[in-house]
Design an enzyme around this catalytic site. Structure first.
Site: not given
Length: 500
Positions: A17, A149
């Site tokens: 992916l 983050d």
């Protein structure tokens, strides 16, 4: 995405992916489970990190911490282990789209997105991060989780409209035993809090600031900090609280929502919402006041309207549906790993919300504020290298006063006085000159100046060309014509001298 046929222990890796700087992600299935069993996302450390004990420990801590989190808006770890000498973890696979892709689609097709959609994304993300912030271990001790983050790359919307928080790989808890690594500059620059930019103490309120940035972008479809021309300009805008009013970007922007935004984006953590729950409560009050629709259904419909369709052969969304992982060090935009779980919050019907109406250039109302993204564009971006950037940052932070050039935007500290738009039209401009080596003599319109580089020159005329020349013995002189305007009242001459 590349297709693979690889057996990895008890998992069959169907296709890759994504690959980041630290790990690679595969769509995988357990070999002992029926074919109709939902796939998983398998995250595997890249070979060049096998012999790095610090990285291995960080990876293990991430798996252990995230495994403790069981919430419908947070990625869920299913398995963790070591196979063929490689550490891995598996997570629920989300049939969905990363939020950055959704934002891109919304900017291309704003009629399919509205303020209610943006609020719904934030409410779900806040619900998940509040759970993480409050999570304790079995002895009742706080895990002290701060994501650090959160960004559109680390949120995903499933086909059902459920928002998922991804990748706790650089969260504060991961570095609890490594203070030097923890205090390093980490995260995505344009979504950092002021305290992250300054490498100061960080707690859960840092995540609140970051989610405030995302609420701004989700409800205006305008980048807040990410398109600044340099790291310096990003840090300057964040640490000084330079926030253009949303009401100057979107017609009829709710004043209550604008106030909520500015509270979340306070530079001083003590003035922000003190918990994600407080932030959520305020958004829900605004939702009720304006009778906005809410619930996963409106996000599911938005994905459908954007054309994120399902491939009938795979059952997976076909437009950029992916799990991705980015470096656990500073990154400016790689997708990360997903997982899925259903959000049980019901959809609450309400009055239909019209798409966000952007102010056209001919709009007779408030003038759109000067965007910091347009400052110091080409030359700052093209010529600055790391050393000069830090030098310029230090010089400007000392030389540029809080009143310079930013009166046309809100500063967060001003919110106690006013929430409405304030437009500032400068009468004079400023020119900054930075040279390497420093100490150059500066000429403005052929007149020698007392200051040598680095130097900031005030009271420069607008709408008139100024000849700027930097001269240093033994080097070729550099000359540039600069024309300032009310829209761009600051420019710079950045010189790397060449010897004669």
């Amino acid at each position: 995405m590349a297709h693979t046929e690889e057996q990895f222990g008890k998992y069959s890796l169907e296709r890759k992916l994504a690959t980041g700087g630290m790990a690679e992600i595969f769509l995988a299935r357990h070999v002992d489970q029926p074919p109709d069993t939902p796939p998983v996302a398998l995250k595997r450390i890249l070979p060049h990190h096998y012999q790095d004990p610090d990285f291995i420990q960080m990876f293990i801590r991430e798996a252990k911490i995230v495994a403790e989190l069981n919430h419908p808006n947070i990625i869920r770890i299913q398995d963790f282990g070591k196979e063929q000498g490689q550490y891995y973890m598996t997570m629920d696979y989300i049939d969905g789209v990363n939020l950055d892709k959704v934002l891109d689609a919304a900017k291309e097709n704003p009629d399919a997105w509205n303020i209610a959609c943006g609020i719904e994304v934030l409410n779900q993300a806040l619900t998940g991060i509040h759970y993480a912030h409050k999570k304790t271990d079995r002895d009742g001790k706080s895990l002290d989780i701060v994501h650090m983050d959160l960004s559109p790359h680390n949120l995903m919307i499933s086909r059902e409209g459920d928002v998922k928080i991804l990748d706790f790989g650089i969260s504060k808890a991961i570095y609890e035993n490594d203070q030097k690594a923890y205090h390093a500059l980490r995260g995505t620059y344009a979504y950092m809090s002021p305290e992250q930019c300054r490498e100061e103490f960080v707690d859960h309120r840092s995540d609140i600031f970051t989610l405030g940035i995302m609420l701004y972008e989700l409800t205006t479809l305008r980048s807040l900090f990410s398109k600044q021309p340099s790291e310096f300009m990003i840090f300057k805008a964040i640490t000084e609280g330079i926030i253009p009013p949303p009401s100057n970007i979107v017609k009829n922007y709710p004043p209550e929502l604008e106030f909520i935004l500015y509270k979340a984006l306070e530079v001083n953590p003590l003035k922000r919402f003190q918990s994600a729950r407080q932030f959520t409560d305020s958004l829900e009050e605004a939702t009720r006041a304006y009778n906005f629709e809410s619930g996963s259904r409106i996000l599911s419909k938005a994905l459908e309207n954007f054309g994120f369709n399902t491939d009938q052969s795979t059952g997976i969304l076909t437009i950029d549906t992916q799990v991705a992982e980015a470096d656990t060090e500073v990154t400016d935009g790689e997708d990360r790993s997903p997982a899925s779980a259903a959000d049980a919050r019901p959809s609450r019907p309400g009055t239909h919300v019209t798409p966000m109406e952007r102010i056209p250039p001919t709009y007779a109302g408030p003038i759109e504020p000067i965007d910091p993204e347009e400052q110091l564009e080409a030359e700052l971006a093209f010529r600055r290298h790391r050393t000069m950037l830090l030098s310029l940052f230090a010089a400007l932070m000392l030389a540029v006063t809080a009143g310079f050039g930013i009166g046309y935007t809100h500063k967060v500290g001003d919110m106690e006085e006013s929430v409405g738009s304030r437009i500032y039209v400068p009468e004079k401009g400023r020119i900054f000159v930075e040279t390497d080596p420093p100490g150059a003599v500066i000429f403005l319109d052929m007149k020698k100046q007392e200051k040598t580089s680095p130097a900031l020159f005030d009271n420069m005329p607008l709408n008139r060309q100024v000849e700027v020349e930097a001269v240093l013995p033994g080097y070729e002189s550099v000359r540039k014509d600069i024309k300032l305007s009310p829209e761009t009242p600051m420019d710079a001459l950045l010189v790397e001298f060449r010897r004669k």
